[in-house]
Write a protein that holds these residues in place. Structure first.
Motif, mmCIF file in Angstrom:
data_model
loop_
_atom_site.group_PDB
_atom_site.id
_atom_site.type_symbol
_atom_site.label_atom_id
_atom_site.label_comp_id
_atom_site.label_asym_id
_atom_site.label_seq_id
_atom_site.Cartn_x
_atom_site.Cartn_y
_atom_site.Cartn_z
ATOM 1 N N LEU A 129 0.792 -1.224 0.000
ATOM 2 C CA LEU A 129 0.000 0.000 0.000
ATOM 3 C C LEU A 129 0.825 1.275 0.000
ATOM 4 C CD1 LEU A 129 -2.761 -1.037 2.572
ATOM 5 C CD2 LEU A 129 -2.937 -0.959 0.073
ATOM 6 N N ALA A 130 2.117 1.184 0.322
ATOM 7 C CA ALA A 130 2.935 2.394 0.380
ATOM 8 C C ALA A 130 4.407 2.039 0.257
ATOM 9 C CB ALA A 130 2.694 3.150 1.692
ATOM 10 N N HIS A 131 5.156 2.978 -0.274
ATOM 11 C CA HIS A 131 6.615 2.882 -0.350
ATOM 12 C C HIS A 131 7.164 4.216 0.132
ATOM 13 C CE1 HIS A 131 10.548 1.526 -1.847
ATOM 14 N NE2 HIS A 131 10.715 2.778 -2.229
ATOM 15 N N LEU A 132 7.942 4.202 1.209
ATOM 16 C CA LEU A 132 8.417 5.429 1.839
ATOM 17 C C LEU A 132 9.894 5.652 1.567
ATOM 18 C CD1 LEU A 132 6.794 5.148 5.403
ATOM 19 C CD2 LEU A 132 5.748 5.892 3.241
ATOM 20 N N VAL A 133 10.255 6.901 1.371
ATOM 21 C CA VAL A 133 11.657 7.288 1.285
ATOM 22 C C VAL A 133 12.072 7.791 2.662
ATOM 23 C CG1 VAL A 133 13.332 8.829 0.203
ATOM 24 C CG2 VAL A 133 11.452 7.868 -1.158
ATOM 25 N N THR A 152 6.763 -0.821 2.039
ATOM 26 C CA THR A 152 8.175 -0.971 1.711
ATOM 27 C C THR A 152 8.855 0.384 1.822
ATOM 28 O OG1 THR A 152 7.707 -0.638 -0.647
ATOM 29 C CG2 THR A 152 7.739 -2.921 0.166
ATOM 30 N N GLY A 153 10.173 0.386 1.685
ATOM 31 C CA GLY A 153 10.880 1.654 1.808
ATOM 32 C C GLY A 153 12.290 1.588 1.274
ATOM 33 N N GLU A 154 12.921 2.733 1.249
ATOM 34 C CA GLU A 154 14.318 2.854 0.826
ATOM 35 C C GLU A 154 14.981 3.955 1.623
ATOM 36 O OE1 GLU A 154 14.617 5.351 -3.122
ATOM 37 O OE2 GLU A 154 12.858 4.020 -3.247
ATOM 38 N N HIS A 155 16.313 3.888 1.692
ATOM 39 C CA HIS A 155 17.099 4.860 2.452
ATOM 40 C C HIS A 155 17.775 5.804 1.473
ATOM 41 C CE1 HIS A 155 20.633 5.588 5.485
ATOM 42 N NE2 HIS A 155 19.879 6.656 5.319
ATOM 43 N N PHE A 156 17.369 7.064 1.483
ATOM 44 C CA PHE A 156 17.969 8.084 0.614
ATOM 45 C C PHE A 156 19.066 8.798 1.389
ATOM 46 C CE2 PHE A 156 17.872 12.623 -0.771
ATOM 47 C CZ PHE A 156 18.450 12.427 -2.021
#
Length: 222
Positions: free
Chosen positions: A124-128, A194-198
């Motif tokens: 439902l979402a992907h966060l930075v 889900t997510g990623e590290h910027f």
């Protein structure tokens, strides 16, 4: 994919700059903050952008118009009174359609490349997420193997204000003011975020000091 810029904040900590100017039109390096986002969205291949606004919002519409000057199609979601992040997005859903969309806080400055965020998301979402700034040392969420968790026992990062959201995240919501975070936490509990590290440049432009920080970055940016 469409994009939404959240621009309804009043910017009280940036007074007196925001007494007569909406925060997204406050300038850094001679350019309104919101225009950096719009230029980046254009470079990333976005064409359709929705902007919500409340405080002095007509100035935003007057300045940006329909977006053609920047090669974009801009639609607006005016709010009589601020609906907070969740309520503002929910109100704009008819303009955003049925597919996942990018959402960006209007009061941040970043050199994040939005193009990779156009990829399909799982859940439902992907966060930075970004490294915790000095003014927010404890962070917000943990990132474990690409999944975002709300677990205070883990090392946490800060939510950047950049995310890809599926409209189904708002299933069951009703019109009115409400925050986005509880919806995200509920989805995290179901393993749907889900997510990623910027690790690039990112500033939450909420105070005069952090606006000055952006000015310094722009002064030396090639």
């Amino acid at each position: 994919m469409k994009a939404m810029i959240l621009a309804a904040g009043k910017g009280e900590r940036l007074r007196p700059l925001t007494l007569h100017t909406p925060k997204p039109l406050v300038r850094a390096g001679g350019v309104p903050l919101i225009e950096y986002h719009l230029r980046a969205l254009k470079r990333a291949g976005f064409t359709d952008v929705v902007i919500n606004h409340a405080w002095l919002g007509q100035q935003i519409e007057d300045y940006l118009g329909d977006g053609q000057r920047l090669g974009l199609n801009i639609a607006y979601s005016p709010e009589g009174e601020p609906l907070e992040t969740g309520g503002g997005i929910f109100r704009a859903l008819p303009l955003l359609g049925d597919e996942p969309f990018l959402v960006v806080n209007g009061d941040i400055w970043t050199d994040c490349d939005f193009a990779p965020l156009r990829a399909p998301i799982k859940g439902l979402a992907h966060l930075v997420l970004v490294d915790n700034p000095l003014h927010h040392p404890t962070g917000d969420f943990a990132l474990v193997g690409g999944e975002v968790r709300d677990d205070a026992s883990l090392s946490r990062l800060t939510y950047s204000g950049i995310a890809v959201l599926h409209p189904q995240l708002f299933a069951g919501c009703s019109a009115g003011a409400f925050k986005l975070a509880p919806l995200l936490r509920d989805a995290m509990g179901k393993g749907q975020v889900t997510g990623e590290h910027f690790t690039g440049r990112w500033v939450d432009v909420g105070t005069h000091e952090r606006l000055a920080e952006v000015e310094q970055i722009l002064a030396v940016k090639p």
